[in-house]
Motif scaffolding. Structure first.
Motif, short mmCIF file in Angstrom:
data_model
loop_
_atom_site.label_atom_id
_atom_site.label_comp_id
_atom_site.label_asym_id
_atom_site.label_seq_id
_atom_site.Cartn_x
_atom_site.Cartn_y
_atom_site.Cartn_z
N MET A 244 0.90 -1.11 -0.03
CA MET A 244 0.27 -0.09 0.00
C MET A 244 0.93 1.25 -0.05
SD MET A 244 -3.06 -0.89 2.42
CE MET A 244 -3.90 0.49 2.02
N LYS A 245 1.96 1.18 0.70
CA LYS A 245 2.69 2.26 0.87
C LYS A 245 3.37 2.59 -0.60
CE LYS A 245 5.67 5.49 2.75
NZ LYS A 245 6.42 5.22 3.86
N VAL A 246 4.08 1.62 -1.16
CA VAL A 246 4.57 1.70 -2.61
C VAL A 246 3.56 2.19 -3.52
CG1 VAL A 246 5.71 0.46 -4.57
CG2 VAL A 246 6.44 0.03 -2.09
N GLU A 248 1.16 4.42 -3.19
CA GLU A 248 0.82 5.54 -2.74
C GLU A 248 -0.53 5.63 -1.96
OE1 GLU A 248 0.90 7.77 -6.57
OE2 GLU A 248 2.57 8.97 -5.39
N GLU A 249 -1.08 4.43 -1.65
CA GLU A 249 -2.14 4.22 -0.94
C GLU A 249 -2.22 4.93 0.48
OE1 GLU A 249 -4.31 0.35 -1.20
OE2 GLU A 249 -2.79 -0.03 -3.06
N ILE A 250 -1.09 4.70 1.07
CA ILE A 250 -1.04 5.10 2.45
C ILE A 250 -0.99 6.88 2.48
CG2 ILE A 250 0.61 5.24 4.45
CD1 ILE A 250 -0.17 2.64 4.01
N ASP A 251 -0.40 7.22 1.49
CA ASP A 251 -0.66 8.91 1.19
C ASP A 251 -2.14 9.18 0.84
OD1 ASP A 251 2.11 8.99 1.41
OD2 ASP A 251 2.49 9.08 -0.91
N ALA A 252 -2.69 8.50 0.11
CA ALA A 252 -4.18 8.61 -0.09
C ALA A 252 -5.04 8.71 1.19
CB ALA A 252 -4.57 7.68 -1.02
N LEU A 253 -4.69 7.61 1.81
CA LEU A 253 -5.42 7.65 3.17
C LEU A 253 -5.27 8.95 3.93
CD1 LEU A 253 -4.76 3.99 4.76
CD2 LEU A 253 -7.16 5.07 4.01
N THR A 254 -3.91 9.12 3.81
CA THR A 254 -3.27 10.33 4.82
C THR A 254 -4.27 11.85 4.32
OG1 THR A 254 -1.43 9.33 5.19
CG2 THR A 254 -1.62 11.55 5.95
N THR A 255 -4.05 11.94 3.00
CA THR A 255 -4.70 13.04 2.43
C THR A 255 -6.28 13.08 2.62
OG1 THR A 255 -4.45 12.10 0.53
CG2 THR A 255 -3.07 14.25 1.09
N MET A 256 -6.78 11.68 2.67
CA MET A 256 -8.20 11.69 3.09
C MET A 256 -8.67 12.01 4.62
SD MET A 256 -9.04 8.53 0.45
CE MET A 256 -10.75 8.44 0.89
N GLY A 257 -7.55 12.12 5.29
CA GLY A 257 -7.79 12.59 6.67
C GLY A 257 -7.72 11.14 7.63
N ALA A 347 11.49 -1.74 -5.95
CA ALA A 347 11.07 -3.10 -6.28
C ALA A 347 11.11 -3.98 -4.99
CB ALA A 347 11.53 -3.73 -7.26
N SER A 348 12.47 -3.89 -4.24
CA SER A 348 12.65 -4.90 -3.21
C SER A 348 12.27 -4.36 -1.95
CB SER A 348 14.21 -4.99 -3.33
OG SER A 348 14.93 -3.84 -2.99
N ALA A 349 11.68 -3.23 -1.99
CA ALA A 349 11.32 -2.57 -0.53
C ALA A 349 10.39 -3.42 0.13
CB ALA A 349 10.77 -1.20 -0.70
N VAL A 350 9.25 -3.88 -0.29
CA VAL A 350 8.35 -4.68 0.23
C VAL A 350 9.01 -5.96 0.84
CG1 VAL A 350 6.15 -5.94 0.18
CG2 VAL A 350 6.55 -3.88 -0.96
N GLY A 351 9.90 -6.82 -0.05
CA GLY A 351 10.55 -7.98 0.53
C GLY A 351 11.52 -7.54 1.84
N ASP A 352 12.04 -6.30 1.71
CA ASP A 352 12.70 -6.02 2.92
C ASP A 352 12.15 -5.78 4.15
OD1 ASP A 352 15.19 -6.18 1.07
OD2 ASP A 352 15.40 -3.71 0.89
N SER A 353 10.89 -5.28 3.96
CA SER A 353 10.07 -4.77 4.96
C SER A 353 9.61 -6.03 5.55
CB SER A 353 8.80 -3.93 4.66
OG SER A 353 9.16 -3.07 3.90
N TYR B 91 -3.79 10.52 -7.26
CA TYR B 91 -2.19 10.27 -7.34
C TYR B 91 -1.85 9.65 -8.56
CZ TYR B 91 -2.16 11.06 -2.37
OH TYR B 91 -2.06 11.46 -1.14
N GLN B 92 -0.55 9.98 -8.67
CA GLN B 92 0.21 9.57 -10.17
C GLN B 92 -0.17 8.33 -10.46
OE1 GLN B 92 4.00 11.15 -10.27
NE2 GLN B 92 4.25 10.30 -12.27
N SER B 93 -0.04 7.58 -9.39
CA SER B 93 -0.23 5.84 -9.60
C SER B 93 -1.75 5.38 -9.37
CB SER B 93 0.75 5.18 -8.69
OG SER B 93 0.31 5.15 -7.45
N GLY B 94 -2.64 6.36 -9.17
CA GLY B 94 -3.85 6.18 -8.86
C GLY B 94 -4.36 5.85 -7.31
N ALA B 95 -3.46 5.03 -6.83
CA ALA B 95 -3.56 4.69 -5.40
C ALA B 95 -4.84 4.27 -4.93
CB ALA B 95 -2.98 6.02 -4.77
#
Ligand code: ADP
Ligand code: MG
Lengths: 381, 257
Positions: A244-246, A248-257, A347-353, B91-95
């Motif tokens: 979700m972070k990769v 931008e879904e987390i960003d989307a949540l944050t800006t939706m308050g 690309a490898s970020a989620v695996g690292d997490s 967002y750019q990717s839709g998200a």
């Protein structure tokens, strides 16, 4: 293959020192990625040996020159310019000259200055120590934030995403049940079997039952359950939130308050807090069943085993283990989500997490288990 | 297109950095109520970075960003929520939230912030989907939509609460020309009829000429703004040759194509 070998003989380099003291390199033939390597080494050699004030390249003999050849000429330019010396490239065919002119030495020299110099061992140790400390601080403050949000959720149950809670509960609890049961059963079995042999020497085989129940309730039940769930679910949380972070879904949540901690972390941690103690109870039970199998094979009856267990076990013991499992649950949920939310891009970020969620979770569980051991010792449990 | 030019977003002496890496160095600009404001520039010059600071995801390294007079980065709790409800972001990717259907994605903020009945929420969501031309996709999962459809769904989601500022990060990148032109018309309609303010990051020159009231052009080399103004003016009168070239080259190729 033959043409390849021949290719490397298609180019040549000779050097001479002119009467005015300048070094002249005559490069001729075909400069491509196959042939340039050899020429490059020779040219660098000559230049470094003589470090000429003025370098003249006679390029009139070059009949083909691709990116590698251009790189060589450019490298020589750079080298001279950095040393504050002169270079002149003569007779390079126009089409190659155009390729070379695309690159300005200034841009590359500057770019190199920006790179921080190699760090020494002290700096590296210092840096990584700082990183670890900062990580630790971040972990603690994140878990603190989760704690606050949990209290808020308890006071405002309507703010919790119960649907997420149910889905996660199923994932943590129901789906992990069989593996927890199996692991604890085997642990009980193996432990009973291994201890029965030395106990036999003292004619104390019956007390294997005491050993099993104490070990399972206080230590192994909570620990094995936590390990299994950590491996299954902390990684799953990290992967889910990391993706979700990769995206931008987390960003989307944050800006939706919608605070990600309240929205995503709280239901998951709550599910862990509810399901892991329940799993632990089942784990205890299956550990005892594993012990029972061994005891039966040693010739004891079920009634004897159960009597022995009930005389050895106390509610305090069971409760002590369950309290531990609640803390483990908090760690598993919290660390899994935290690592997920901290995912970087790439690309490898989620695996690292996911990897670090499992590892950090394991380490923290063992650490906390040790702390509990000390506390319980002083409490006399 | 408002004549009174009342600023709704003010960016003052704003610097953005990731760690020590300064991306944007001390820029200031204003966005007026009801206009379509376009941020453009080469890839990697910091357009998304500026956008993400404007919506409060990151704190400026220096300077201030005021949305409707309030500093979003410095706000918290209820105040922040009040600002956030004024804005929508695509967002750019839709998200889109991958675990929810398109309809659930749109309903989410309605569920969180309104006491509308479920039927009303559904209707509002479906109407937004109609606006972006996605009727019939409401029960699909985001992964079942094409990239362009996801972007339009994201725009619909951003509009769910009828915010009066919409931020769009490269809304038409990767869309076919027809869909992209439709999107431009949608933006114009919303801007003119509902007086929604748009902050759009985009590269597409045709789209810029169609929608933009004003643009700023960012450049990596100066880490800041190289041009501000109406796109037509920049094309014809900018004293920066590079800016003129950017606006003209594309026009030529457009004519050629
Ligand atoms: N989260 C981040 N952390 C560190 N650097 C970033 C991050 N996001 C973007 N950058 C860097 O900032 C610069 C600008 O990125 P971005 O704003 O995404 O550019 P644009 O949207 O104009 O293409 C790039 O060099 C990019 O590598
Ligand atoms: Mg971008």
């Amino acid at each position: 293959m033959e043409s390849y070998v021949k290719d490397s003989n298609l180019s040549s380099i000779t050097s001479q020192v002119n009467s005015d003291g300048s070094l002249q390199l005559n490069i001729a033939g075909r400069l491509d990625s196959n042939t340039t390597g050899k020429i490059w080494r020779q040219a660098k050699n000559e230049v470094e040996k003589n470090s000429p004030r003025n370098l003249v390249i006679d390029a009139s003999g070059i009949n083909y020159c691709d990116g590698a050849g251009i790189a060589l000429l450019f490298e020589l330019q750079l080298h001279q310019q950095k040393a504050g010396k002169e270079i002149e490239i003569r007779g390079l065919a126009n089409e190659f000259q155009q390729l070379l002119d695309q690159f300005k030495a200034g841009e590359f020299i500057e770019a190199e200055v920006e790179v921080p110099g190699p760090s020494n061992i002290f700096e590296k140790v210092g840096r990584s120590t700082l990183d670890i400390l900062q990580d630790f601080k971040a972990n603690i403050s994140f878990l603190g934030e989760v704690m606050v949000s949990l209290f808020y959720a308890m006071l405002h149950p309507r703010s919790v995403r119960w649907k997420d809670f149910l889905i996660t509960s199923e994932l943590i609890g129901v789906n992990a049940f069989s593996i927890v049961a199996l692991v604890c059963f085997l642990i009980g079995l193996v432990m009973a079997f291994q201890s029965a042999i030395p106990m036999q020497q003292y004619g104390a085989q019956l007390f294997v039952a005491n050993l099993i129940v104490i070990a399972m309730f206080k230590e192994l039940g909570p620990l094995m359950t936590a390990w299994v769930v950590n491996g299954r679910s902390a990684s799953a949380f990290a992967a889910e939130l990391g993706t979700m972070k990769v995206n931008e879904e987390i960003d989307a949540l944050t800006t939706m308050g919608l605070e990600p901690v309240r929205f995503l972390v709280v239901p998951r941690v709550l599910a862990a807090l509810v399901m892991i103690p329940i799993l632990t109870i089942f784990g205890n039970l299956f550990g005892l069943i594993g012990g029972l199998v061994v005891m039966l094979s040693l010739g004891f009856s079920v009634v004897t085993y159960v009597n022995q267990i009930t005389s050895a076990a106390t509610y305090v013991m069971l409760l002590a283990g369950l309290i531990k499992s609640v803390v483990f649950a908090f760690i598993i949920g919290g660390v899994g989500c935290m690592e997920g939310l901290r995912t970087k891009t790439g690309a490898s970020a989620v695996g690292d997490s996911t990897t670090s969620a499992v590892v950090v979770g394991l380490v923290m569980i063992i650490f906390v288990d040790g702390v509990f051991g000390v506390i319980y010792y002083f409490l006399g449990i | 297109m408002s004549g009174d030019k009342e600023p709704i977003i003010r960016v003052e002496n704003f610097t953005a950095a990731y760690g020590d890496n300064v991306i944007i160095d001390n820029i200031s600009f204003e966005v007026y109520r009801g206009e379509v404001f376009v941020i453009l520039g080469g890839s990697g010059c910091g357009k998304s970075t500026v956008l993400k600071h404007m919506i409060g995801l990151y704190e400026p390294a220096a300077g201030k960003i005021l949305i409707d007079g309030e500093d979003i980065a410095a706000s918290s709790g209820e105040d922040r929520l009040k600002i956030l409800k004024k804005i929508g972001v695509a967002y750019q990717s839709g998200a889109l939230f991958g675990s929810m259907t398109i309809l659930e994605n749109l309903r989410l903020s309605l569920e969180e912030y309104t006491d509308l009945s479920p039927d009303a929420m559904d209707l509002i969501s479906l109407m937004k989907l109609k606006l972006v031309g996605l009727s019939g996709s409401e029960h699909k999962m985001p992964s079942e939509l094409s990239g362009g459809m996801q972007k339009r769904a994201a725009l619909a989601r951003a509009m769910a609460l009828d915010p009066f500022i919409l931020f769009l990060d490269e809304p038409s990148a990767g869309l076919d020309p027809i869909t992209s032109a439709e999107l431009d018309q949608l933006i114009l309609r919303l801007a003119r009829s509902l007086k929604i303010t748009f902050v759009v990051v985009t590269h597409e020159l045709p789209s810029i000429y169609t929608i933009a009231d004003r643009v700023i052009m960012l450049d990596k080399r100066v880490k800041g703004i190289v041009a501000t103004g109406k796109p037509q003016d920049l094309r014809d009168h900018s004293d920066n040759p590079w800016v003129r070239q950017f606006f003209n080259r594309e026009v030529e190729s457009e004519v050629a194509a």
